[in-house]
Scaffold this active site. Structure first.
Site, PDB file in Angstrom:
ATOM      1  N   SER A 181     -43.264 -41.935   5.635  1.00  0.00           N
ATOM      2  CA  SER A 181     -43.877 -42.226   4.388  1.00  0.00           C
ATOM      3  C   SER A 181     -45.356 -42.616   4.528  1.00  0.00           C
ATOM      4  CB  SER A 181     -43.223 -43.720   3.861  1.00  0.00           C
ATOM      5  OG  SER A 181     -43.625 -43.954   2.469  1.00  0.00           O
ATOM      6  N   GLU A 200     -35.659 -37.794  -3.697  1.00  0.00           N
ATOM      7  CA  GLU A 200     -36.377 -38.814  -3.641  1.00  0.00           C
ATOM      8  C   GLU A 200     -37.971 -38.481  -4.239  1.00  0.00           C
ATOM      9  OE1 GLU A 200     -38.733 -39.852  -0.251  1.00  0.00           O
ATOM     10  OE2 GLU A 200     -37.641 -38.408   0.928  1.00  0.00           O
ATOM     11  N   HIS A 216     -35.269 -42.568   0.455  1.00  0.00           N
ATOM     12  CA  HIS A 216     -36.690 -42.236   0.996  1.00  0.00           C
ATOM     13  C   HIS A 216     -36.697 -42.966   2.533  1.00  0.00           C
ATOM     14  CE1 HIS A 216     -40.853 -42.323   1.428  1.00  0.00           C
ATOM     15  NE2 HIS A 216     -41.024 -43.798   1.825  1.00  0.00           N
TER      16      HIS A 216
END
Length: 345
Positions: A166, A266, A296
């Site tokens: 991320s 996602e 995610h």
């Protein structure tokens, strides 16, 4: 698709099997986490208890089967995670996710341990500085310091893979670009799990959105970018740009080989695809893995999900391939560095 088919090449690969555990996690994210993200999006300026997640994770026992050592990087701390009886001629520099706002050593320790096992090498998990106390540029500086720490311990650039999920994926790319700009040794590879790489809101809108994301509302990244810009305006001095440079707006030809994993539906799938396209267009190597029905950054769940285990097994083989330059199946561990000193025993 068999794992043996996934060790090399640059073709996109979609993984279709879905376990019951993954479906439960997906539904829990949709029912519990997605509304919570929506509440934060409505009032990101409130004094949210951002450390609560990592503090809660600190109450869990450390995974067995690994050695741990605290590392002082000066501006931040880190943890040296070393799976037992493993090779230590290579290393992974890991940068946790959490939207530059939350997460840390505790939330990502299970992932660090599993990645150490699968990659057959130690992992330096960096607890970099975060918003709202420090601008994103400081997080990149901390990551570079972690890389330099590994080099000081005797690792060459060709021995190190930079990894992150991320926001940590953003930092992994920005760290590699910062190393190139500083003319420091080039790392062997980049491993990015559901990376955020595009902070250009207009460009993102032009690519469309994945509205079925089980974790994030479709405007979540836009809200995060607005928050970053507002928070950094209060922090940045000497006229530096309030919003950090987007990885996509750099010369990506300087990057080492890249592997990216993301959920098929996602929100950040478009980031994964955009980075893959741009790396390849620059003449680089990038292998993209899309996983059906996965949330995610699902590999962060480490051994809790079959799909996480598979993704980290593939990621581990990537680390071994780019650092050793051989078929990892035939490589045996060589020397051992102590996690405290990094000296060859």
């Amino acid at each position: 698709m068999k794992d043996s088919e996934l060790a090399g090449g640059a073709a996109d690969r979609t993984h279709t099997g879905t376990s019951i555990r993954s479906l439960l996690v997906r539904n829990a994210a949709r029912v519990l986490a997605k509304p919570a993200v929506g509440v934060w999006m409505a009032r990101p300026d409130l004094a949210w208890p951002l450390t609560l997640v990592d503090d809660t994770a600190s109450l869990l026992p450390k995974p067995s089967g690994a050695e741990y050592a605290d590392v002082d990087l000066g501006s931040c701390s880190a943890e040296w995670v070393h799976a037992e009886s493993k090779n230590d001629e290579q290393a992974v520099l890991y940068l946790h996710g959490g939207a530059f706002l939350m997460g840390g050593l505790n939330t990502h320790r299970p992932l660090a341990v599993t990645l150490s096992e699968r990659a057959d090498c130690p992992v330096l998990n960096v607890d970099y500085r975060m918003l709202p106390s420090a601008p994103v540029a400081h997080a990149v500086e901390d990551a570079v310091r972690g890389y330099e720490w590994l080099c000081d311990k005797g690792y060459d650039g060709e021995d190190i893979v930079i990894a992150g999920d991320s926001a940590g994926g953003y930092l992994a790319f920005m760290t590699a670009l910062a190393l190139a700009e500083a003319k420091l040794p080039k790392p062997a590879g980049i491993l990015a799990l559901s990376p955020l790489v595009d902070t250009d809101v207009d460009r993102r809108a032009g690519r469309g959105r994945h509205t079925e994301c089980p974790l994030f509302p479709e405007a979540a990244v836009d809200s995060l970018v607005d928050y970053i810009e507002t928070a950094q305006t209060r922090l940045v001095v000497n006229g530096d740009a309030a919003l950090p440079i987007c990885p996509l707006d750099n010369d990506l030809s300087v990057l080492p080989p890249v592997m990216i994993h993301a959920g098929e539906d996602e929100l950040l799938r478009t980031d994964a695809e955009a980075m893959t396209e741009e790396v390849r267009a620059s003449g680089g190597q990038c292998e993209l893995h899309l996983w059906r029905n996965q949330v995610h950054a699902f590999p962060v769940l480490a051994d809790a999900l079959p799909e996480s285990r598979r993704a980290l097994r593939i990621a581990g083989r990537f680390v071994k391939t780019v650092t050793r330059g051989e078929d990892p199946a035939v490589i045996e561990p060589r020397h051992r560095r102590s996690p405290e000193q990094g000296a060859v025993a």
